[in-house]
Each structure stands twice: as structure tokens, then as C-alpha cells.
Design an enzyme around this catalytic site. Structure first.
Site, PDB file in Angstrom:
ATOM      1  N   TYR A 106       0.851  -1.182   0.000  1.00 41.36           N
ATOM      2  CA  TYR A 106       0.000   0.000   0.000  1.00 41.36           C
ATOM      3  C   TYR A 106       0.892   1.238   0.000  1.00 41.36           C
ATOM      4  O   TYR A 106       1.854   1.309   0.765  1.00 41.36           O
ATOM      5  CB  TYR A 106      -0.899   0.007   1.241  1.00 41.36           C
ATOM      6  CG  TYR A 106      -1.800   1.219   1.345  1.00 41.36           C
ATOM      7  CD1 TYR A 106      -2.839   1.415   0.438  1.00 41.36           C
ATOM      8  CD2 TYR A 106      -1.614   2.172   2.347  1.00 41.36           C
ATOM      9  CE1 TYR A 106      -3.666   2.530   0.523  1.00 41.36           C
ATOM     10  CE2 TYR A 106      -2.449   3.290   2.444  1.00 41.36           C
ATOM     11  CZ  TYR A 106      -3.468   3.458   1.526  1.00 41.36           C
ATOM     12  OH  TYR A 106      -4.285   4.563   1.621  1.00 41.36           O
TER      13      TYR A 106
ATOM     14  N   ASP B 276       9.232   2.707   0.417  1.00 39.58           N
ATOM     15  CA  ASP B 276       8.125   3.293   1.161  1.00 39.58           C
ATOM     16  C   ASP B 276       8.241   2.790   2.598  1.00 39.58           C
ATOM     17  O   ASP B 276       7.837   1.677   2.918  1.00 39.58           O
ATOM     18  CB  ASP B 276       6.785   2.898   0.537  1.00 39.58           C
ATOM     19  CG  ASP B 276       5.611   3.534   1.270  1.00 39.58           C
ATOM     20  OD1 ASP B 276       5.819   4.070   2.378  1.00 39.58           O
ATOM     21  OD2 ASP B 276       4.496   3.490   0.736  1.00 39.58           O
TER      22      ASP B 276
ATOM     23  N   LYS C 207       3.693   8.101   9.488  1.00 33.44           N
ATOM     24  CA  LYS C 207       3.257   7.376  10.673  1.00 33.44           C
ATOM     25  C   LYS C 207       4.120   7.630  11.909  1.00 33.44           C
ATOM     26  O   LYS C 207       4.029   8.696  12.506  1.00 33.44           O
ATOM     27  CB  LYS C 207       3.114   5.883  10.336  1.00 33.44           C
ATOM     28  CG  LYS C 207       2.001   5.689   9.303  1.00 33.44           C
ATOM     29  CD  LYS C 207       1.493   4.288   9.119  1.00 33.44           C
ATOM     30  CE  LYS C 207       0.242   4.326   8.239  1.00 33.44           C
ATOM     31  NZ  LYS C 207       0.274   3.456   7.099  1.00 33.44           N
TER      32      LYS C 207
HETATM   33  C1  PLP Z   1      -0.106   4.216   5.759  1.00 30.33           C
HETATM   34  C2  PLP Z   1       0.788   4.079   4.589  1.00 30.33           C
HETATM   35  C3  PLP Z   1       0.818   5.048   3.568  1.00 30.33           C
HETATM   36  C4  PLP Z   1      -0.127   6.232   3.554  1.00 30.33           C
HETATM   37  O1  PLP Z   1       0.072   7.079   4.635  1.00 30.33           O
HETATM   38  P1  PLP Z   1      -1.115   8.097   5.063  1.00 30.33           P
HETATM   39  O2  PLP Z   1      -0.521   8.904   6.150  1.00 30.33           O
HETATM   40  O3  PLP Z   1      -2.260   7.213   5.487  1.00 30.33           O
HETATM   41  O4  PLP Z   1      -1.454   8.904   3.865  1.00 30.33           O
HETATM   42  C5  PLP Z   1       1.741   4.904   2.558  1.00 30.33           C
HETATM   43  N1  PLP Z   1       2.584   3.856   2.520  1.00 30.33           N
HETATM   44  C6  PLP Z   1       2.587   2.914   3.477  1.00 30.33           C
HETATM   45  C7  PLP Z   1       3.583   1.807   3.415  1.00 30.33           C
HETATM   46  C8  PLP Z   1       1.676   2.975   4.538  1.00 30.33           C
HETATM   47  O5  PLP Z   1       1.666   2.003   5.456  1.00 30.33           O
END
Ligand code: PLP
Length: 432
Positions: A147, A242, A270
Site C-alpha cells: 500500500y 516506502d 506514521k
Molecule cells: C499508511 C501508509 C501510507 C499512507 O500514509 P497516510 O498517512 O495514510 O497517507 C503509505 N505507505 C505505506 C507503506 C503505509 O503504510
């Protein structure tokens, strides 16, 4: 729904009338665990959340990752109060953003240049734009089930094979965007090689969760990330990690620190925010210097680098940087995860564990999970039963089999033992 959740049910009724689907992020709905009202929380303290009906929960949701410091950590409360006293938004540079950029670079040396943004979605979206600007190429390769937020490129589903283009995974995303995204299975270098052979000269970047947190916790096979990096670079593409979920979750730093593979660009979010909105992206100077005002790749933000987020993040890194923090998280996470696996097996359930530091997933399936197809084999009924069993007894998990248990620095051994005791009851009563 029993009277235990009476007030949550009432709020849900009201929410449904004015907030789409009653929730502000689809992951919060209980759709994947049998539906009904989600629990409305009112207060958090330490490792606990309290709902509007007064029930207490040991919190392993951790807000899907950010909650590594638990709730209302005294030093975070103090940092927020201090920041509020000084005003929360100036629209100018501030000392704290310089300090935070330096701290992040010290923890993650690949971040030679950084930009602060407000969410993980923005961080990833911006990193991809810079990669396209720097390489002059349009396409991105991503891994199935990973994601990357909700920007258009991130919502493209896999095509029928590694050399096939994707299709929109959300209404409102155009075929035009899908033409620039290729999706291949995680932990599969052959498929990545095939995709790069087919599209290599058009590929700006390969983007990956170096340790997966979004189809449950799945670790890279030995040598896999090194292979991804080599293949990407052989084809002139950049490597983007990411680390929105993994940064300061799996280690002080990120998966790149833990595993010793450095990407060209990294997206963060996060946990770095200590519970307030914060994202960041950065990487090699020669790439990041393509960003405006130095370069032609535009990216901006009214709230970017705001003094509140900066000061809270500095306080968070200060706490997380103390000796022994990650060693303790690792030990407590292993204790809880191994305990849960033992209890599940004792009661006749076949489970697989995926764990990286203080995040882990129990998959209800026969084979170890190495990719999204494997995670999909985890039994949704069993997960839903386990989720409800825990919820009814005061343990909060994410309402999806594709998420992780997350620990915070405020969970004590007593909280973990209470959880294991409850697990014994939940897993004993579950149908095998
Ligand atoms: C949560 C998440 C996102 C998106 O972050 P938001 O702050 O919800 O926009 C992108 N990449 C990864 C790997 C994530 O776990």
C-alpha cells in the site's frame, strides 16, 4: 450488538447520516469482520484506549502504525503544550525543521535532502514525482498488495502478468494513470526482471515496502531487496523505499538501517510524527535537488513542516533514540507473538507468524506467507472470530486480516500477559 457497545452504535447511526460510510478512512469500518458499528473511542492513556461506553482496551491497533509511543505520553503532551504556547503555524522556515532534518539524516544517512509533508500519501506521491522528473521517464513498478497511500498511481491493480500494465483499482482513477503502473509479486525477482525487460527504458522507479506491513507483516527473502536494487539500477530506474510504516517501527531509522540496503529515495510517515500529522520524503541530493525552488519538480504544502509537528517529532525521536528502546520493543514483541502462536497451536489452529520488530501478523493458513497471494489464503472467518473475541474482552486489533499487531513503548509485561490470558480463551472457543 450487545449493550457493551450501545453508545458506539448510537454514534455510528449519527455518523452514517453525515460522514460517508460512518468513517473517515475505509480501514476503520468493520466491513471485513462482519460489519456493524465500529467502536468509537474517546480517550487514550498509555497502552489503553477507552470507548464511549467506558470499556477499556489494550491497544494493538496503534492507529495503524503511528502509535509507537502509546497514548498521551507525558513528553509528547509537554511538547504539544510548548508548541501551542508558541503558535502552531507561521508559514515560514523555523529552527525545528532544520533540527529534525538533521536528526533524520543521522538516523537514515540515505536522506541527504528532505522535504516535510503532512501525510504518508503525500510523501510517496512526491517521491514518485521527483523520480519521474529526475529520470525523465513515466512508469512505476510496484509490488502486489503493498500500500502506498491513496494517490492515483497507488490505486492501480496488477495486470494479468509481470509484463502487463495495470488497471484502475478505484473508481475515479483513469486508464491514463494505469498505463504508467506495472505491478509484480513481492519476493519475486523473476517477475520484476520480466517487467523491467518489457518496460525498462520507460521505468522511473521501482517502489516497495522493504518490509511489508500492508498485507500483514511479510519480510523480504534474503537477498531480495539487494536484487530489486540491482535490477532497478541496471535498467536506469530509481529505487524508492516506502518506509511510511517501517521507519522508526522496525528500528531506530528504518528497514534500510536494519537490513543494510539503501534506496535512492525514501518516503516516511506514521511513527515519525509521534501521533500528529507528519510525512517526509528524501534521498540522494542530486535527485532531491530537482524539487522546487531548486529544480523543476513542483511540490509544496501550507502545513508542511509546521512548528507543532516538528516539535512533537523531535520529542518522539528523542524518546525513541534512548538506549534500549528498540531492544525492549523487539523482546516484548517476540514474547507476545510467540506466546500467541503457541496458544493458537495448542488449541488446534494452523497459524503462520510474520514479524518485524514491534509489528507482527498471525496468518490463519498452512504455508508461510511470502507474498500477497499467500496472505490472501489467511482464513477471513477465523480472523473475524479472533478480532471479535478480543474486542469483546478488551483487546483492540485492526479490523482486517491484512494488518498488524503493533506494540508501543508503554505496553508492560503485565499488559502482554493479560493479552495472552485473553487469547487463551478466544482461541480455545474459536472453531478450528
Ligand atoms: C499508511 C501508509 C501510507 C499512507 O500514509 P497516510 O498517512 O495514510 O497517507 C503509505 N505507505 C505505506 C507503506 C503505509 O503504510
Amino acid at each position: 450488538m450487545t449493550t457493551r457497545f450501545e453508545r458506539s452504535a448510537a454514534y455510528y447511526e449519527r455518523a452514517l447520516a453525515r460522514i460517508v460510510g460512518g468513517v473517515n478512512s475505509p480501514a476503520r469500518s468493520f466491513k471485513a469482520v462482519g460489519g456493524g458499528a465500529p467502536v468509537f473511542m474517546q480517550r487514550g492513556r498509555g497502552p489503553y484506549l477507552y470507548d464511549v461506553d467506558g470499556n477499556r482496551y489494550i491497544d494493538y491497533l496503534a492507529a495503524y502504525g503511528p502509535g509507537i509511543l502509546g497514548h498521551a505520553h507525558p513528553e509528547i503532551v509537554a511538547a504539544i503544550a510548548r508548541a501551542a504556547e508558541g503558535g502552531t503555524l507561521y508559514g515560514t522556515p523555523t529552527p525545528w525543521e532544520v533540527e529534525l532534518a538533521e536528526r533524520l539524516h543521522a538516523a537514515l544517512p540515505s536522506l541527504e535532502r528532505i522535504r516535510f509533508v503532512s501525510t504518508g500519501t503525500e510523501a510517496v506521491m512526491s517521491a514518485v514525482r521527483v523520480a519521474r522528473a529526475f529520470t525523465g521517464r513515466p512508469k512505476v513498478i510496484k509490488m502486489e498488495g503493498c500500500y502506498h497511500g491513496h494517490s492515483d498511481f497507488a490505486l492501480i491493480a496488477a495486470g494479468s502478468g509481470p509484463s502487463q500494465l495495470g488497471t484502475p483499482d478505484s473508481a475515479g482513477v483513469t486508464e491514463g494513470v494505469a498505463r504508467d503502473v506495472i505491478t509484480v509479486p513481492y519476493n519475486d525477482l523473476d517477475s520484476l526482471g520480466e517487467a523491467l525487460d518489457a518496460w525498462g527504458r520507460e521505468v522511473a522507479a521501482v517502489i516497495i515496502e522493504p518490509i511489508v506491513g500492508n498485507f500483514g507483516v511479510v519480510n523480504p527473502a534474503p537477498g531480495y531487496l539487494e536484487g530489486v536494487k540491482r535490477l532497478a539500477h541496471e535498467h536506469g530506474a530509481l529505487l524508492i523505499f516506502d518506509e511510511v510504516i517501517t521507519a522508526f517501527r522496525v528500528a531506530y531509522g528504518g528497514a534500510q538501517t536494519l537490513l543494510g540496503v539503501e534506496p535512492d529515495l525514501t518516503a516516511l510517515g506514521k511513527a515519525i510524527g509521534g501521533g500528529v500529522p507528519l510525512g517526509a520524503y528524501g534521498g540522494r541530493a542530486e535527485i532531491m535537488d530537482w524539487v522546487a525552488p531548486l529544480g523543476p519538480a513542483y511540490q509544496a504544502g501550507t502545513l508542511a513542516g509546521n512548528p507543532l509537528s516538528m516539535q512533537v517529532a523531535l520529542a518522539a525521536l528523542e524518546i525513541l533514540g534512548r538506549p534500549g528502546v528498540y531492544e525492549r520493543l523487539e523482546a516484548e514483541s517476540a514474547y507476545l507473538a510467540d506466546g500467541l502462536v503457541a496458544i493458537a497451536r495448542r488449541h488446534g489452529h494452523t497459524v503462520q507468524l510474520g514479524r518485524a520488530g514491534s509489528m507482527f501478523t498471525l496468518f490463519f493458513c498452512d504455508e508461510p506467507v511470502t507474498d500477497y497471494k499467500g496472505a490472501e489464503r489467511s482464513d477471513p472467518q477465523k480472523f473475524a472470530a479472533m478480532f471479535r473475541g478480543f474486542l469483546d474482552r478488551g483487546v483492540l486489533l485492526a479490523p482486517s486480516r491484512f494488518e498488524a499487531w503493533m506494540l508501543s513503548v508503554q505496553h508492560t509485561r503485565a499488559d502482554l500477559d493479560e493479552t495472552l490470558q485473553i487469547a487463551d480463551e478466544v482461541l480455545r472457543q474459536m472453531v478450528r
